[in-house]
Design a protein around this motif. Structure first.
Motif, PDB file in Angstrom:
ATOM      1  N   GLU A   1      -0.916 -14.449   5.210  1.00 13.80           N
ATOM      2  CA  GLU A   1       0.117 -13.693   5.926  1.00 13.80           C
ATOM      3  C   GLU A   1       0.591 -12.497   5.095  1.00 13.80           C
ATOM      4  O   GLU A   1       0.795 -11.407   5.632  1.00 13.80           O
ATOM      5  N   VAL A   2       0.730 -12.689   3.796  1.00 14.67           N
ATOM      6  CA  VAL A   2       1.122 -11.588   2.906  1.00 14.67           C
ATOM      7  C   VAL A   2       0.064 -10.493   2.947  1.00 14.67           C
ATOM      8  O   VAL A   2       0.384  -9.305   3.079  1.00 14.67           O
ATOM      9  N   GLU A   3      -1.194 -10.876   2.861  1.00 12.89           N
ATOM     10  CA  GLU A   3      -2.283  -9.887   2.880  1.00 12.89           C
ATOM     11  C   GLU A   3      -2.341  -9.157   4.215  1.00 12.89           C
ATOM     12  O   GLU A   3      -2.535  -7.938   4.262  1.00 12.89           O
ATOM     13  N   LYS A   4      -2.155  -9.868   5.308  1.00 13.38           N
ATOM     14  CA  LYS A   4      -2.165  -9.255   6.644  1.00 13.38           C
ATOM     15  C   LYS A   4      -1.023  -8.244   6.770  1.00 13.38           C
ATOM     16  O   LYS A   4      -1.209  -7.134   7.275  1.00 13.38           O
ATOM     17  N   THR A   5       0.155  -8.609   6.304  1.00 17.57           N
ATOM     18  CA  THR A   5       1.315  -7.719   6.368  1.00 17.57           C
ATOM     19  C   THR A   5       1.118  -6.506   5.457  1.00 17.57           C
ATOM     20  O   THR A   5       1.459  -5.378   5.824  1.00 17.57           O
ATOM     21  N   ARG A   6       0.552  -6.723   4.271  1.00 18.22           N
ATOM     22  CA  ARG A   6       0.276  -5.624   3.332  1.00 18.22           C
ATOM     23  C   ARG A   6      -0.686  -4.611   3.965  1.00 18.22           C
ATOM     24  O   ARG A   6      -0.472  -3.404   3.905  1.00 18.22           O
ATOM     25  N   ARG A   7      -1.738  -5.094   4.598  1.00 17.11           N
ATOM     26  CA  ARG A   7      -2.708  -4.203   5.251  1.00 17.11           C
ATOM     27  C   ARG A   7      -2.071  -3.433   6.404  1.00 17.11           C
ATOM     28  O   ARG A   7      -2.355  -2.257   6.605  1.00 17.11           O
ATOM     29  N   ALA A   8      -1.199  -4.097   7.176  1.00 19.47           N
ATOM     30  CA  ALA A   8      -0.519  -3.418   8.287  1.00 19.47           C
ATOM     31  C   ALA A   8       0.380  -2.302   7.755  1.00 19.47           C
ATOM     32  O   ALA A   8       0.393  -1.193   8.300  1.00 19.47           O
ATOM     33  N   LEU A   9       1.113  -2.569   6.686  1.00 17.74           N
ATOM     34  CA  LEU A   9       1.985  -1.555   6.095  1.00 17.74           C
ATOM     35  C   LEU A   9       1.173  -0.392   5.547  1.00 17.74           C
ATOM     36  O   LEU A   9       1.492   0.777   5.780  1.00 17.74           O
ATOM     37  N   ARG A  10       0.092  -0.691   4.857  1.00 19.09           N
ATOM     38  CA  ARG A  10      -0.772   0.369   4.327  1.00 19.09           C
ATOM     39  C   ARG A  10      -1.388   1.182   5.460  1.00 19.09           C
ATOM     40  O   ARG A  10      -1.569   2.388   5.337  1.00 19.09           O
ATOM     41  N   GLY A  11      -1.693   0.533   6.575  1.00 21.61           N
ATOM     42  CA  GLY A  11      -2.220   1.240   7.735  1.00 21.61           C
ATOM     43  C   GLY A  11      -1.205   2.224   8.306  1.00 21.61           C
ATOM     44  O   GLY A  11      -1.555   3.342   8.701  1.00 21.61           O
ATOM     45  N   LYS A  12       0.071   1.829   8.331  1.00 25.63           N
ATOM     46  CA  LYS A  12       1.124   2.737   8.805  1.00 25.63           C
ATOM     47  C   LYS A  12       1.218   3.958   7.896  1.00 25.63           C
ATOM     48  O   LYS A  12       1.383   5.080   8.373  1.00 25.63           O
ATOM     49  N   TYR A  13       1.139   3.745   6.593  1.00 25.03           N
ATOM     50  CA  TYR A  13       1.204   4.866   5.650  1.00 25.03           C
ATOM     51  C   TYR A  13      -0.040   5.743   5.791  1.00 25.03           C
ATOM     52  O   TYR A  13       0.048   6.964   5.750  1.00 25.03           O
ATOM     53  N   ALA A  14      -1.184   5.139   5.980  1.00 25.04           N
ATOM     54  CA  ALA A  14      -2.425   5.906   6.137  1.00 25.04           C
ATOM     55  C   ALA A  14      -2.382   6.764   7.394  1.00 25.04           C
ATOM     56  O   ALA A  14      -2.970   7.855   7.428  1.00 25.04           O
ATOM     57  N   ALA A  15      -1.678   6.304   8.417  1.00 27.57           N
ATOM     58  CA  ALA A  15      -1.570   7.073   9.654  1.00 27.57           C
ATOM     59  C   ALA A  15      -0.782   8.367   9.461  1.00 27.57           C
ATOM     60  O   ALA A  15      -0.883   9.284  10.268  1.00 27.57           O
ATOM     61  N   ILE A  16      -0.023   8.475   8.394  1.00 28.68           N
ATOM     62  CA  ILE A  16       0.743   9.685   8.096  1.00 28.68           C
ATOM     63  C   ILE A  16      -0.170  10.782   7.554  1.00 28.68           C
ATOM     64  O   ILE A  16       0.058  11.966   7.792  1.00 28.68           O
ATOM     65  N   VAL A  17      -1.208  10.416   6.854  1.00 27.48           N
ATOM     66  CA  VAL A  17      -2.075  11.369   6.153  1.00 27.48           C
ATOM     67  C   VAL A  17      -2.692  12.433   7.065  1.00 27.48           C
ATOM     68  O   VAL A  17      -2.723  13.602   6.675  1.00 27.48           O
ATOM     69  N   PRO A  18      -3.152  12.118   8.277  1.00 25.85           N
ATOM     70  CA  PRO A  18      -3.746  13.172   9.109  1.00 25.85           C
ATOM     71  C   PRO A  18      -2.792  14.339   9.414  1.00 25.85           C
ATOM     72  O   PRO A  18      -3.241  15.431   9.727  1.00 25.85           O
ATOM     73  N   ASP A  19      -1.496  14.117   9.296  1.00 26.19           N
ATOM     74  CA  ASP A  19      -0.525  15.174   9.563  1.00 26.19           C
ATOM     75  C   ASP A  19      -0.207  16.012   8.327  1.00 26.19           C
ATOM     76  O   ASP A  19       0.576  16.953   8.408  1.00 26.19           O
ATOM     77  N   LEU A  20      -0.790  15.676   7.185  1.00 28.20           N
ATOM     78  CA  LEU A  20      -0.511  16.399   5.942  1.00 28.20           C
ATOM     79  C   LEU A  20      -1.681  17.295   5.564  1.00 28.20           C
ATOM     80  O   LEU A  20      -2.835  16.939   5.782  1.00 28.20           O
ATOM     81  N   PRO A  21      -1.420  18.456   4.952  1.00 24.84           N
ATOM     82  CA  PRO A  21      -2.496  19.370   4.561  1.00 24.84           C
ATOM     83  C   PRO A  21      -3.190  18.932   3.265  1.00 24.84           C
ATOM     84  O   PRO A  21      -3.220  19.651   2.275  1.00 24.84           O
TER      85      PRO A  21
END
Length: 99
Positions: free
Chosen positions: A20-40
Motif C-alpha cells: 500500500e505504501v508503494e502504491k501510494t508513493r507511485r500515485a504521488l510521484r505520478g501526480k508530480y510527473a504530470a506537472i512536468v509537461p507544463d514546464l519548459p
C-alpha cells in the motif's frame, strides 16, 4: 491464536502495508510527473534537470525556494543563459579554496 499464527498474521499485514505504501508513493510521484509537461524543461539538459531535482529533494523544498527566490528571472531565450554553453570552463562541483 498461537504466537506462530499471530506472527504469520502480522507478517501478512506488514506485507500488505508495504504494498500500500508503494502504491501510494507511485500515485504521488505520478501526480508530480504530470506537472512536468507544463514546464519548459527543454531548456535544461537531462543531467541538469535530474541534478536540480535531486538537490531540491536533498535540501528540502522550503530551503531551495528560500535560496532561489532572490535570483533574477531567467531569460525566455535559452541561448542567452551561460549554463547552456557546452564549452564553458565551469566545473559542476562547488567552489573550494586550495589555500
Amino acid at each position: 491464536m498461537t504466537d506462530r499464527e499471530r506472527l504469520a498474521d502480522l507478517e501478512a499485514r506488514q506485507r500488505k502495508m508495504g504494498e500500500e505504501v508503494e502504491k501510494t508513493r507511485r500515485a504521488l510521484r505520478g501526480k508530480y510527473a504530470a506537472i512536468v509537461p507544463d514546464l519548459p524543461v527543454e531548456q535544461l539538459t537531462e543531467r541538469e534537470f535530474r541534478d536540480v531535482l535531486t538537490a531540491v529533494i536533498r535540501v528540502g523544498g522550503a530551503a531551495a525556494i528560500t535560496v532561489l527566490k532572490p535570483l533574477p528571472n531567467a531569460s525566455s531565450n535559452p541561448q542567452s543563459a551561460p549554463a547552456n554553453n557546452p564549452k564553458s570552463s565551469r566545473r559542476d562541483g562547488p567552489a573550494t579554496s586550495m589555500a
